[in-house]
Design an enzyme around this catalytic site. Structure first.
Site, PDB file in Angstrom:
ATOM      1  CG  HIS A 131      -1.674   1.243   1.455  1.00  0.00           C
ATOM      2  ND1 HIS A 131      -2.985   1.422   1.037  1.00  0.00           N
ATOM      3  CD2 HIS A 131      -1.316   2.420   2.059  1.00  0.00           C
ATOM      4  CE1 HIS A 131      -3.389   2.629   1.374  1.00  0.00           C
ATOM      5  NE2 HIS A 131      -2.394   3.261   1.997  1.00  0.00           N
ATOM      6  CD  GLU A 132       2.041   3.474   3.623  1.00  0.00           C
ATOM      7  OE1 GLU A 132       2.293   4.574   3.092  1.00  0.00           O
ATOM      8  OE2 GLU A 132       1.008   3.276   4.292  1.00  0.00           O
ATOM      9  CG  HIS A 135       0.199   6.204  -0.581  1.00  0.00           C
ATOM     10  ND1 HIS A 135      -0.916   6.878  -1.058  1.00  0.00           N
ATOM     11  CD2 HIS A 135      -0.190   5.598   0.575  1.00  0.00           C
ATOM     12  CE1 HIS A 135      -1.928   6.681  -0.224  1.00  0.00           C
ATOM     13  NE2 HIS A 135      -1.515   5.913   0.764  1.00  0.00           N
ATOM     14  CD  GLU A 208      -4.851   6.440   2.436  1.00  0.00           C
ATOM     15  OE1 GLU A 208      -4.745   5.218   2.675  1.00  0.00           O
ATOM     16  OE2 GLU A 208      -3.872   7.202   2.384  1.00  0.00           O
TER      17      GLU A 208
END
Length: 282
Positions: A131-132, A135, A208
């Protein structure tokens, strides 16, 4: 409406809000000053935002010798995402959480708290790190930095409008309808910060969802991220980060302030239940 298009529209709305406030305060000259102010603050945010946020949370570089499993996962995911290997930092914090920062993929940093690997399985940690990295891949750090900076400019200009209303300033003070100009300044001072905050929250929530989707594609296991979100959300409610700042809450994978009742009124994150539902429907 896609997440990227929605983000573009919202950033344009923030910029338009800044120019409108500048015009309300100082006419055409005020509009120009507002635009230049936004530009200067964005340049500063681009170059220094990562250093500032790492210092805020006392994050320190994490060596591969101290965390070989984290490095192995990050290296594998970076290769899968076709990204350079980011630097890895450790936050001395018992509440489990993580964030990414850095102005571009070549200067990216992933920061994890000490509490993260205490409650998550290796597969769940992999989901969080994916997930990071999403980003980083989606340039979300740059987008969120710009949004936060533009919102800050709105706050400055709104304060100027407030003083203009108190002391009879504003571009309409010499017009026949000076009362209307004064009313405009009052309305601007009250509503502009609220509008800026709502736009910033909308941008954060949109990014998100996109990071969840992209991260699940990197890890090839959306269920591991869904389980991680369940655990992190529960831990955040029970043990919110003591030193978390509202100005940086949007960076974390789950809202670090969610245990505080006032923070839930305007959450920087979409509902965990909806994020989990979307992941499990992939």
């Amino acid at each position: 409406m896609g997440s990227r298009f929605r983000t573009t529209v919202l950033l344009a709305a923030l910029t338009a809000l800044i120019i409108w406030i500048g015009g309300a305060v100082g006419g055409s000259h005020g509009m120009m000053i507002a635009f230049v102010l936004a530009l200067v603050m964005n340049v500063g945010s681009y170059w220094f935002s990562d250093k500032i946020v790492l210092a805020m949370y006392r994050a320190q570089p994490l060596s591969e010798a101290d965390a070989p499993q984290i490095y192995r996962i990050v290296r594998e995911l970076s290769a899968s995402a076709n990204l350079p290997m980011p630097r890895v930092y450790l936050i001395p914090e018992s509440a489990p959480n993580a964030f990414a920062t850095g102005r571009n993929p070549e200067n990216a940093v992933i920061a994890v708290t000490e509490g993260l690997w205490r409650i998550l399985t290796p597969d769940e940690i992999r989901g969080v790190l994916a997930h990071e990295l999403a980003h980083v891949k989606n340039r979300d750090i740059l987008v969120s930095s710009i949004a936060a900076t533009l919102a800050g400019v709105v706050m400055i200009l709104a304060r100027m409008a407030q003083w203009g209303a108190l002391f009879g300033g504003g571009r309409s003070s010499s017009d026949e309808d000076s009362g209307g100009g004064m009313l405009g300044l009052v309305v601007t001072a009250i509503l502009a910060p609220i509008a800026a905050m709502l736009i910033q929250l909308a941008i954060s929530r949109s990014r998100e969802y996109l990071a969840d989707e992209t991260g699940a594609a990197f890890s090839h296991n959306p269920e591991s991220l869904a389980r991680a979100l369940e655990k992190l959300a529960m831990a955040s409610h029970q043990n919110p980060m003591e030193d978390a700042s509202p100005s940086t809450a949007h960076l974390f994978i789950v809202n670090p302030l969610s245990g505080r009742s006032l923070a839930n009124l305007f959450s920087t994150h979409p509902p965990i239940e909806e994020r989990i539902r979307r992941l499990r429907s992939m």
